[in-house]
Design a protein around this motif. Structure first.
Motif, short mmCIF file in Angstrom:
data_model
loop_
_atom_site.label_atom_id
_atom_site.label_comp_id
_atom_site.label_asym_id
_atom_site.label_seq_id
_atom_site.Cartn_x
_atom_site.Cartn_y
_atom_site.Cartn_z
N GLU A 162 0.87 -1.16 0.00
CA GLU A 162 0.00 0.00 0.00
C GLU A 162 0.91 1.21 0.00
O GLU A 162 2.04 1.15 0.49
CB GLU A 162 -0.86 0.06 1.27
N PHE A 163 0.42 2.32 -0.54
CA PHE A 163 1.18 3.56 -0.51
C PHE A 163 0.40 4.62 0.23
O PHE A 163 -0.83 4.61 0.26
CB PHE A 163 1.48 4.05 -1.94
N GLU A 164 1.14 5.54 0.83
CA GLU A 164 0.55 6.68 1.52
C GLU A 164 1.24 7.95 1.03
O GLU A 164 2.48 8.01 1.03
CB GLU A 164 0.73 6.56 3.03
N ILE A 165 0.47 8.92 0.60
CA ILE A 165 1.03 10.22 0.26
C ILE A 165 1.31 10.93 1.58
O ILE A 165 0.39 11.20 2.36
CB ILE A 165 0.08 11.04 -0.63
N LEU A 166 2.58 11.21 1.83
CA LEU A 166 2.99 11.84 3.08
C LEU A 166 2.83 13.35 3.03
O LEU A 166 2.47 13.97 4.03
CB LEU A 166 4.45 11.49 3.38
N THR A 167 3.15 13.93 1.89
CA THR A 167 3.03 15.37 1.71
C THR A 167 3.05 15.66 0.22
O THR A 167 3.60 14.89 -0.56
CB THR A 167 4.17 16.12 2.43
N ILE A 168 2.44 16.76 -0.14
CA ILE A 168 2.49 17.22 -1.52
C ILE A 168 2.19 18.71 -1.49
O ILE A 168 1.31 19.16 -0.76
CB ILE A 168 1.52 16.45 -2.43
N GLY A 169 2.96 19.48 -2.24
CA GLY A 169 2.73 20.91 -2.26
C GLY A 169 3.35 21.56 -3.49
O GLY A 169 4.34 21.09 -4.02
N THR A 170 2.73 22.65 -3.89
CA THR A 170 3.20 23.44 -5.03
C THR A 170 3.31 24.89 -4.61
O THR A 170 2.40 25.44 -3.98
CB THR A 170 2.21 23.32 -6.22
N ASP A 171 4.41 25.51 -4.96
CA ASP A 171 4.63 26.93 -4.70
C ASP A 171 3.41 27.70 -5.22
O ASP A 171 3.03 27.54 -6.38
CB ASP A 171 5.90 27.37 -5.43
N PRO A 172 2.78 28.53 -4.39
CA PRO A 172 1.59 29.26 -4.82
C PRO A 172 1.80 30.09 -6.10
O PRO A 172 0.88 30.24 -6.90
CB PRO A 172 1.25 30.17 -3.63
N GLN A 173 3.01 30.58 -6.32
CA GLN A 173 3.29 31.37 -7.52
C GLN A 173 3.36 30.50 -8.78
O GLN A 173 3.44 31.02 -9.89
CB GLN A 173 4.58 32.15 -7.36
N HIS A 174 3.36 29.17 -8.60
CA HIS A 174 3.45 28.25 -9.73
C HIS A 174 2.25 27.31 -9.83
O HIS A 174 2.26 26.36 -10.61
CB HIS A 174 4.75 27.44 -9.64
N GLN A 175 1.21 27.58 -9.05
CA GLN A 175 0.03 26.73 -9.10
C GLN A 175 -0.75 26.96 -10.39
O GLN A 175 -0.56 27.97 -11.05
CB GLN A 175 -0.85 26.97 -7.86
N ARG A 176 -1.57 25.98 -10.71
CA ARG A 176 -2.40 26.01 -11.92
C ARG A 176 -1.58 25.92 -13.20
O ARG A 176 -1.97 26.41 -14.25
CB ARG A 176 -3.29 27.26 -11.96
N ARG A 177 -0.41 25.26 -13.10
CA ARG A 177 0.45 25.07 -14.28
C ARG A 177 0.73 23.59 -14.54
O ARG A 177 1.62 23.27 -15.30
CB ARG A 177 1.77 25.82 -14.08
#
Length: 163
Positions: free
Chosen positions: A69-84
Motif C-alpha cells: 500500500e502507498f501513503e502520500i505523506l506530503t504534496i505541495g506546489t509553490d503558490p506562484q506556480h500553481q495552476r500550471r
C-alpha cells in the motif's frame, strides 16, 4: 519543468514551501525533510522550473511486498506556480508507482481544501472518513481518502526503498 528525485540539498527549499503552504499549522522543518529523505521506504520527488524547486511530494510504501500500500505523506506546489500542471505531474508519478506495484494509495487532506479534494477525486480517490483535529495547532479536520488498485495484474518493478 523537470520531475526529479529530491535529495538532502532540497530540504531547506521544501521547508520554505511548507511555511508558505501551511501557515498556522506545524510545517515540517529542514531537519524533518532530511530525515524523511533517508527513510528506506519513502520516496520524495519534486518539480523544478528553471532551477527552482516549485513542487514536492513524498510517498511511503506501507504493508509488505506481497500486499503493498502507498501513503502520500506530503504534496505541495509553490503558490506562484500553481495552476500550471505541477500537481498533476506529481500525482501522475505517484499513481504510476502505485499501479506498477498493484497497490492502493491513501492520503489525508484538509477539510475545506476543495481544489486538492477535487484533484484527488479526478485521480480516483474516494472519501473514507474524517480524522478529527488532524492538523495542529489549528485543530482542523482531515478527510481520509483512498485510491483503489487500478491495475489487473501486479508488475514486478523496483519500489522506493529497494535500491
Amino acid at each position: 519543468m523537470e520531475l526529479r528525485k529530491l535529495n538532502h540539498a532540497d530540504a531547506a527549499r521544501c521547508a520554505e514551501l511548507e511555511e508558505i503552504l501551511f501557515p498556522g499549522e506545524t510545517p515540517w522543518h529542514r531537519e524533518v525533510f532530511e530525515q524523511e529523505f533517508i527513510q528506506p521506504y519513502n520516496f520524495y520527488f519534486g518539480v523544478e522550473d528553471e532551477g527552482l524547486l516549485v513542487g514536492y511530494a513524498g510517498l511511503a510504501l506501507r504493508g509488505n511486498m506481497d500486499y503493498p500500500e502507498f501513503e502520500i505523506l506530503t504534496i505541495g506546489t509553490d503558490p506562484q506556480h500553481q495552476r500550471r500542471g505541477i500537481g498533476r505531474m506529481m500525482m501522475d508519478n505517484i499513481c504510476h508507482i502505485a499501479d506498477l506495484k498493484h497497490a492502493p494509495i491513501f492520503l489525508e487532506v484538509r477539510v475545506g481544501n476543495e481544489a486538492a479534494i477535487e484533484m484527488y477525486k479526478n485521480y480516483g480517490f474516494a472519501h473514507l472518513g474524517i480524522r478529527r483535529n488532524y492538523y495542529q495547532p489549528s485543530g482542523a479536520d482531515a478527510h481520509t481518502m483512498k485510491r483503489e488498485i487500478q491495475t489487473q495484474t501486479p508488475i514486478q518493478t523496483q519500489t522506493p526503498g529497494e535500491e
